[in-house]
Design a protein around this motif. Structure first.
Motif, PDB file in Angstrom:
ATOM      1  N   UNK A   5       0.867  -1.163   0.000  1.00 34.79           N
ATOM      2  CA  UNK A   5       0.000   0.000   0.000  1.00 34.79           C
ATOM      3  C   UNK A   5       0.908   1.218   0.000  1.00 34.79           C
ATOM      4  N   UNK A   6       0.640   2.155  -0.901  1.00 35.76           N
ATOM      5  CA  UNK A   6       1.488   3.335  -1.033  1.00 35.76           C
ATOM      6  C   UNK A   6       0.622   4.571  -0.825  1.00 35.76           C
ATOM      7  N   UNK A   7       1.105   5.464   0.023  1.00 32.46           N
ATOM      8  CA  UNK A   7       0.378   6.695   0.336  1.00 32.46           C
ATOM      9  C   UNK A   7       1.255   7.885  -0.047  1.00 32.46           C
ATOM     10  N   UNK A   8       0.669   8.822  -0.780  1.00 37.09           N
ATOM     11  CA  UNK A   8       1.358  10.074  -1.068  1.00 37.09           C
ATOM     12  C   UNK A   8       1.239  10.946   0.162  1.00 37.09           C
ATOM     13  N   UNK A  14       6.417   9.565  -0.790  1.00 35.89           N
ATOM     14  CA  UNK A  14       5.440   8.495  -0.580  1.00 35.89           C
ATOM     15  C   UNK A  14       5.926   7.607   0.558  1.00 35.89           C
ATOM     16  N   UNK A  15       4.989   6.895   1.136  1.00 41.92           N
ATOM     17  CA  UNK A  15       5.294   5.866   2.123  1.00 41.92           C
ATOM     18  C   UNK A  15       4.675   4.571   1.613  1.00 41.92           C
ATOM     19  N   UNK A  24       8.307  -0.684   6.008  1.00 39.86           N
ATOM     20  CA  UNK A  24       7.972   0.577   5.367  1.00 39.86           C
ATOM     21  C   UNK A  24       9.181   1.138   4.623  1.00 39.86           C
ATOM     22  N   UNK A  25       8.929   1.648   3.417  1.00 38.43           N
ATOM     23  CA  UNK A  25       9.937   2.347   2.633  1.00 38.43           C
ATOM     24  C   UNK A  25       9.366   3.710   2.280  1.00 38.43           C
ATOM     25  N   UNK A  40      15.403   7.235  -0.899  1.00 37.74           N
ATOM     26  CA  UNK A  40      15.470   6.600  -2.209  1.00 37.74           C
ATOM     27  C   UNK A  40      14.407   7.230  -3.093  1.00 37.74           C
ATOM     28  N   UNK A  41      14.738   7.450  -4.359  1.00 36.64           N
ATOM     29  CA  UNK A  41      13.711   7.850  -5.328  1.00 36.64           C
ATOM     30  C   UNK A  41      13.109   6.565  -5.887  1.00 36.64           C
ATOM     31  N   UNK A  42      11.959   6.643  -6.543  1.00 38.12           N
ATOM     32  CA  UNK A  42      11.403   5.436  -7.161  1.00 38.12           C
ATOM     33  C   UNK A  42      12.378   4.778  -8.143  1.00 38.12           C
TER      34      UNK A  42
END
Length: 135
Positions: A5-8, A14-15, A24-25, A40-42
């Motif tokens: 699950x990714x949250x902006x 993002x988390x 969590x990243x 880290x960037x995507x």
């Protein structure tokens, strides 16, 4: 089952939560793309996933054969292109610890395993994968 699950969270961050483990990243846009570069960037994660995958698949092969590769280090350099902004290459350098006692046959098997990891086979073929093995 979903993977994450990714949250902006705002400010180009993002988390991402791995649903099975709860790990969590956080990501951040890089400085050259309006971000702070504090995480880290995507695209960093894509390059990092490639290196982690290569080492993991090599670790599976090593474990199957009772070969010791613990302490092996890998460095990644992601190369970005423009128009469109994308990863154009990844330089991967493996440094194996002294005293690994692996012969040419074992090295070939491990190198082949690295090149056939799922991430290496999943990234676009236009992304140059420059891989060096320092035995």
């Amino acid at each position: 089952m979903q993977t994450a699950e990714i949250i902006y969270t705002g400010e180009l961050r993002t988390t991402a939560t791995h649903l099975q483990s709860g790990t969590v990243i956080e990501t951040d846009a890089p400085v050259d793309n309006n971000g702070k570069g504090e995480r880290f960037s995507p695209t960093d994660l894509v390059a990092t996933a490639l290196g982690s995958c290569m080492l993991t698949i090599m670790g599976i092969k090593a474990r199957e054969n009772n070969w010791a590769i613990e302490g092996t280090r890998l460095s990644i350099q992601k190369i970005m292109g423009t128009e469109p902004r994308r990863i154009t290459g990844v330089k991967v350098v493996f440094d194996f610890p002294a005293g690994h006692n692996l012969g040419e046959k074992e090295r070939t098997i491990l190198e082949r395993a690295a090149h056939t990891c799922p991430v290496a086979k999943s990234v676009h073929p236009d992304i140059l994968q420059d891989v060096t093995f320092n035995w």
